[in-house]
Design an enzyme around this catalytic site. Structure first.
Site, PDB file in Angstrom:
ATOM      1  N   VAL A 108       0.825  -1.216   0.000  1.00 27.66           N
ATOM      2  CA  VAL A 108       0.000   0.000   0.000  1.00 27.66           C
ATOM      3  C   VAL A 108       0.857   1.262   0.000  1.00 27.66           C
ATOM      4  CG1 VAL A 108      -1.923  -1.147   1.157  1.00 27.66           C
ATOM      5  CG2 VAL A 108      -0.166  -0.037   2.543  1.00 27.66           C
ATOM      6  N   ASP A 109       2.148   1.108  -0.348  1.00 25.57           N
ATOM      7  CA  ASP A 109       3.086   2.225  -0.220  1.00 25.57           C
ATOM      8  C   ASP A 109       3.297   3.030  -1.500  1.00 25.57           C
ATOM      9  OD1 ASP A 109       4.850   0.516  -1.727  1.00 25.57           O
ATOM     10  OD2 ASP A 109       5.540  -0.386   0.141  1.00 25.57           O
ATOM     11  N   HIS A 124      -4.550  -4.206  -2.290  1.00 26.35           N
ATOM     12  CA  HIS A 124      -4.996  -3.814  -0.949  1.00 26.35           C
ATOM     13  C   HIS A 124      -5.148  -2.309  -0.798  1.00 26.35           C
ATOM     14  CE1 HIS A 124      -3.183  -7.849   0.611  1.00 26.35           C
ATOM     15  NE2 HIS A 124      -4.374  -8.005   0.054  1.00 26.35           N
ATOM     16  N   CYS A 132     -14.343   8.732   4.243  1.00 25.77           N
ATOM     17  CA  CYS A 132     -15.273   8.660   5.360  1.00 25.77           C
ATOM     18  C   CYS A 132     -16.211   7.484   5.140  1.00 25.77           C
ATOM     19  CB  CYS A 132     -16.059   9.962   5.486  1.00 25.77           C
ATOM     20  SG  CYS A 132     -17.319   9.913   6.789  1.00 25.77           S
ATOM     21  N   CYS A 135     -20.185   9.078   5.028  1.00 21.90           N
ATOM     22  CA  CYS A 135     -20.729   9.879   3.924  1.00 21.90           C
ATOM     23  C   CYS A 135     -19.974   9.706   2.615  1.00 21.90           C
ATOM     24  CB  CYS A 135     -20.768  11.363   4.307  1.00 21.90           C
ATOM     25  SG  CYS A 135     -19.142  12.168   4.363  1.00 21.90           S
ATOM     26  N   CYS A 189     -19.514  15.385   7.345  1.00 25.81           N
ATOM     27  CA  CYS A 189     -20.564  14.853   8.229  1.00 25.81           C
ATOM     28  C   CYS A 189     -20.197  14.909   9.708  1.00 25.81           C
ATOM     29  CB  CYS A 189     -20.922  13.427   7.820  1.00 25.81           C
ATOM     30  SG  CYS A 189     -19.630  12.203   8.163  1.00 25.81           S
ATOM     31  N   SER A 228       6.832 -12.205  -1.266  1.00 22.88           N
ATOM     32  CA  SER A 228       5.600 -12.523  -0.550  1.00 22.88           C
ATOM     33  C   SER A 228       5.662 -13.944  -0.010  1.00 22.88           C
ATOM     34  CB  SER A 228       4.384 -12.382  -1.465  1.00 22.88           C
ATOM     35  OG  SER A 228       3.198 -12.775  -0.785  1.00 22.88           O
ATOM     36  N   SER A 229       5.237 -14.105   1.243  1.00 26.27           N
ATOM     37  CA  SER A 229       5.144 -15.443   1.827  1.00 26.27           C
ATOM     38  C   SER A 229       3.856 -16.152   1.428  1.00 26.27           C
ATOM     39  CB  SER A 229       5.217 -15.355   3.354  1.00 26.27           C
ATOM     40  OG  SER A 229       4.090 -14.648   3.855  1.00 26.27           O
ATOM     41  N   GLY A 255      12.985 -17.334   2.397  1.00 27.04           N
ATOM     42  CA  GLY A 255      12.229 -18.266   3.202  1.00 27.04           C
ATOM     43  C   GLY A 255      11.171 -18.999   2.406  1.00 27.04           C
TER      44      GLY A 255
END
Length: 284
Positions: A108-109, A124, A132, A135, A189, A228-229, A255
């Site tokens: 998300v960076d 993601h 919000c 609203c 709101c 990614s794992s 890993g």
């Protein structure tokens, strides 16, 4: 950063051959951004090192939102200052060379885009936008940071040594500080249910985003998993779909991963070590 390990030259050569055929879709995870100072959720052994914000806690609990925004306020400066690393630049180079067709990222960076990748699907969401929940008013994360500064004068001065920024852009804080923090409110709101445009743990990726990602995978000549794992289904399902359809799956990360059994090729290594070499070998 997880420790570097010697890279199997034969596996690296097979990965180079797979990429040279073009039509590759890259599925990237938190391991792509560790070289930029943003840690991943799990170490190379797959053990979760931090407890991320849960979707249900954020949506239902004012205290949960207060905890998230206090931690995110402190961590935002360092998170926003993170720069693309060699792995991000290498993926952008592979796209420029016509080898990587599209990037599906769990991060998300926004670092893929800043490195020069043009075709990026954010599975993601992104931390740069806030909505919000009541609203639907949308605003930028930078603007929310300004609101929080105005509402919490001197808050940063009360923190002795902020801990390391986490993948969601927040940091760990003492509970006494959290309970004194004033959360942001929507200017339209007046409610406090402002949420970053990301999928928290326990939340669901938008159906149209998932469908778009499946289309990209089904059209790929090869699915390349980077950093990614694959412990969460939101990414692992694309590996399963590729394997089901006979599409080669190559995994490059440190890993073991949940998708190792479906992998055509498995390379244990740091993306920042391996990808730049591949770009050089492939004509970059």
């Amino acid at each position: 950063m997880p420790p570097a390990v010697p890279v199997d030259p034969r596996a690296a050569e097979r990965l180079r051959d797979l990429l040279s055929g073009a039509g590759v879709v890259a599925l990237t995870g938190a391991g792509m951004s560790t070289g930029s100072g943003i840690p991943d959720y799990r170490g190379p052994d797959g053990t979760r090192r931090v407890q991320p914000m849960q979707h249900g806690e954020f949506v239902r609990s004012a205290e949960g939102r207060q905890r998230y925004w206090a931690r995110a306020y402190v961590g935002w400066g360092r998170f926003a200052a993170a720069e693309p690393n060699a792995a991000h630049r290498a993926v952008a180079d592979l796209e420029r060379l016509g080898l990587v067709r599209h990037v599906i990222t769990q991060n998300v960076d926004g670092l893929h885009q800043r490195a020069g990748s043009r075709r990026v699907l954010e599975l993601h969401g992104t931390l740069t936008a806030v909505t919000c929940l009541d609203c639907g008013e949308e605003t930028s994360r930078e603007r929310v940071q300004e609101w929080l500064t105005d509402a919490n004068p001197g808050f940063l001065d009360r923190i002795d040594a902020p801990s390391q920024v986490r993948p969601d852009g927040d940091v760990a804080l003492p509970e006494a500080l959290v309970t004194s923090f004033r959360t942001p409110r929507c200017l339209v709101c007046g409610q406090d249910r402002l949420k970053p445009d990301v999928v928290f743990f326990g939340g669901s990726v938008a159906k149209e985003v998932v469908e778009r990602a499946f289309v990209l995978v089904e059209q790929a000549r090869c699915l390349l998993v980077l950093g990614s794992s694959l412990q969460v289904m939101s990414g692992y399902r694309f590996v399963r779909r590729a394997a089901r359809d006979g599409i080669p799956v190559a995994i490059l990360t440190r890993g073991s991963t949940r998708g190792d059994a479906e992998a055509t090729l498995r390379l244990d290594g740091l993306v920042g070590d391996v990808l730049p070499r591949l770009v050089r070998d492939l004509g970059g």
